[in-house]
Scaffold this active site. Structure first.
Site, PDB file in Angstrom:
ATOM      1  N   ARG A 162       0.852  -1.196   0.000  1.00 46.65           N
ATOM      2  CA  ARG A 162       0.000   0.000   0.000  1.00 46.65           C
ATOM      3  C   ARG A 162       0.889   1.249   0.000  1.00 46.65           C
ATOM      4  NH1 ARG A 162      -1.084   1.719   4.589  1.00 46.65           N
ATOM      5  NH2 ARG A 162      -1.944  -0.164   5.519  1.00 46.65           N
ATOM      6  N   TYR A 169     -16.773  17.336 -14.506  1.00 45.49           N
ATOM      7  CA  TYR A 169     -17.161  15.926 -14.645  1.00 45.49           C
ATOM      8  C   TYR A 169     -18.127  15.597 -13.495  1.00 45.49           C
ATOM      9  CZ  TYR A 169     -16.910  10.925 -13.977  1.00 45.49           C
ATOM     10  OH  TYR A 169     -17.245   9.615 -13.776  1.00 45.49           O
ATOM     11  N   LYS A 219      -8.556   7.084 -19.138  1.00 46.58           N
ATOM     12  CA  LYS A 219      -8.869   7.625 -20.462  1.00 46.58           C
ATOM     13  C   LYS A 219      -7.631   7.557 -21.366  1.00 46.58           C
ATOM     14  CE  LYS A 219     -12.872   8.243 -18.557  1.00 46.58           C
ATOM     15  NZ  LYS A 219     -12.724   8.606 -17.186  1.00 46.58           N
ATOM     16  N   ASP A 271      -7.571  19.428 -13.954  1.00 47.75           N
ATOM     17  CA  ASP A 271      -7.893  18.077 -14.410  1.00 47.75           C
ATOM     18  C   ASP A 271      -7.544  18.029 -15.892  1.00 47.75           C
ATOM     19  OD1 ASP A 271      -9.147  15.811 -15.477  1.00 47.75           O
ATOM     20  OD2 ASP A 271     -10.699  15.817 -13.948  1.00 47.75           O
TER      21      ASP A 271
HETATM   22  N1  PLP Z   1     -12.075  13.619 -14.486  1.00 46.52           N
HETATM   23  C1  PLP Z   1     -12.628  13.554 -15.714  1.00 46.52           C
HETATM   24  C2  PLP Z   1     -12.504  14.712 -16.643  1.00 46.52           C
HETATM   25  C3  PLP Z   1     -13.314  12.400 -16.108  1.00 46.52           C
HETATM   26  O1  PLP Z   1     -13.861  12.334 -17.339  1.00 46.52           O
HETATM   27  C4  PLP Z   1     -13.420  11.309 -15.201  1.00 46.52           C
HETATM   28  C5  PLP Z   1     -14.142  10.074 -15.572  1.00 46.52           C
HETATM   29  O2  PLP Z   1     -14.867  10.019 -16.533  1.00 46.52           O
HETATM   30  C6  PLP Z   1     -12.851  11.448 -13.931  1.00 46.52           C
HETATM   31  C7  PLP Z   1     -12.162  12.595 -13.612  1.00 46.52           C
HETATM   32  C8  PLP Z   1     -12.961  10.336 -12.899  1.00 46.52           C
HETATM   33  O3  PLP Z   1     -12.105   9.309 -13.201  1.00 46.52           O
HETATM   34  P1  PLP Z   1     -12.390   7.741 -12.902  1.00 46.52           P
HETATM   35  O4  PLP Z   1     -13.633   7.376 -13.670  1.00 46.52           O
HETATM   36  O5  PLP Z   1     -11.146   7.082 -13.373  1.00 46.52           O
HETATM   37  O6  PLP Z   1     -12.612   7.634 -11.424  1.00 46.52           O
END
Ligand code: PLP
Length: 388
Positions: A56, A109, A207, A182
């Site tokens: 961990r 998001y 992604k 982000d």
């Molecule tokens: N940030 C963005 C722009 C996203 O599109 C997503 C998921 O679609 C996330 C964060 C969250 O990531 P995760 O689905 O890997 O938890």
């Protein structure tokens, strides 16, 4: 070349392929093995080999990925998590305390919004949601002395709005706050927020970084070592870490990010050119179009404009749903950034939870994650679907 040189002097592709790992000194393995181990033999009590005591806290497969993530974002330290949201949760708990305030995008998001609204807010953290393309609106939302984080996505989802990272960083810093970006939609290949003044980069590595729709993961990258220490402490304390197999897959994806992103952009440009000329298509939303309100900012801070394209269907929602039902190469599905092209109807799928609020998205909007198939096949598929 030393690790330090890879990190700061080499080109992007070299860093993506080599940073974070030297061939294994015992076997010469050129790829970091999947260290499927929870614990490590100690050479006497406290005699750790390379600092590893429990997986961990640290695992060599994850260490390699974290080094590579730091290098491609031009940061000092990277952290790999079980998901993008695990990364975000760790970040919030590392840097905020009850009574603090943060600014988030009004089109964040949905999972990020839910985390802030339903998890951080009940803990005592206050927030305002504002359009991140409107720097003045962000400035007005900052509460001097209380705002600790200004959190932006750029491009945003699904309207592909662009925030000016350098301007937002200056604004945040003037108010004693940190800028979080982000960078999921752009990927580190197209945009490196830390070089533009941001303090923390967040990724859903699920992604483009992973890139093959076969692994869920998240990352944080920072330059400041004091912030890094706080994140490291919370990463271990909370424990939402990337497991060795997920770290391996994510790292494998990262090595080809540059070539994949170039082709994502090529294919997206072909698709945009086709959609713009089609009579059944209304507005085409793509930061690479001169008509996009964020085009100039995007041109300044992104290498190219990415693989995400949104467009409005002239026949309204019914026609938009019909187009989704007819595509064959574009698979109907959520998520993005994989080798395969995806189509989705945000109002009923990814953004259904914001229906009836200020964040509602148009019902005639479709979002494409343009993949790496033959460009002509992608255009022909859309043509067939639009012409019915
Ligand atoms: N940030 C963005 C722009 C996203 O599109 C997503 C998921 O679609 C996330 C964060 C969250 O990531 P995760 O689905 O890997 O938890």
């Amino acid at each position: 070349m030393s690790e330090q040189q890879h990190r700061h002097k080499s080109g992007f592709e070299t860093r993506a392929i080599h940073a974070g790992y030297e061939p294994d000194p015992v076997t010469g393995a050129v790829i970091p093995p999947i260290f499927a181990t929870s614990t490590y033999k100690q050479d006497g009590v406290g005699g750790l080999r390379g600092g590893y005591e429990y997986s961990r806290s640290a695992n060599p497969t994850r260490t390699a990925l974290e080094g590579a993530l730091a290098a491609v974002e031009d940061g000092e330290r990277g952290f790999a998590f079980a998901s993008g949201l695990a990364a975000e949760d760790t970040l919030i708990r590392s840097l905020l305390r009850p009574g603090d305030h943060l600014v988030i995008p009004d089109d964040a998001y949905g999972g990020t919004f839910r985390l802030v609204d339903k998890v951080a807010a009940p803990w005592g953290v206050d927030y305002d949601a504002v359009p991140v393309w409107d720097t003045e609106a962000v400035a007005a939302a900052i509460r001097p002395g209380r705002t600790r984080l200004v959190w932006v996505e750029t491009p945003t989802n699904p309207l592909l709005n662009i925030g000016d990272i350098a301007a937002l960083a200056a604004l945040a810093h003037d108010a004693g706050a940190l800028l979080v970006v982000d960078n999921t939609f752009a990927s580190p290949y197209l945009q490196q927020p830390l070089t533009l003044g941001a303090d923390i980069v967040v990724h859903s590595t699920t992604k483009y970084v992973g890139g093959h729709s076969d692994v869920v993961g998240g990352a944080l990258v920072v330059r400041d070592l004091e912030i890094a220490d706080r994140i490291a402490f919370h990463q271990n304390s909370i424990g939402g870490v990337a497991d060795p197999f997920a770290a391996f897959l994510t790292h494998r994806g990262l090595k080809t990010l540059a070539v994949r992103m170039e082709r994502h952009c090529d294919n997206a440009e072909r698709v945009v050119a086709f959609l713009t000329a089609h009579p059944s298509v209304g507005e085409v939303i793509y930061p690479g179009l001169e008509t996009h309100p964020g085009h100039e900012t995007a041109q300044r801070q992104m290498r190219r404009f990415g693989g995400m394209v949104s467009f409005r269907v002239a026949g309204g929602e019914r026609q938009a749903l019909a187009v989704c039902a007819r595509t064959e190469v574009f698979t109907l599905g959520e998520s993005l950034g994989g080798v395969e092209s995806l189509i989705e109807h945000p109002a009923r799928m990814t953004h259904a939870s914001v229906a009836g609020t200020d964040l509602e998205v148009p019902a005639d909007l479709l979002r494409l994650s343009v993949g790496l198939e033959t460009a002509g096949d992608l255009v022909a598929d859309l043509e067939r679907a639009l012409d019915g």
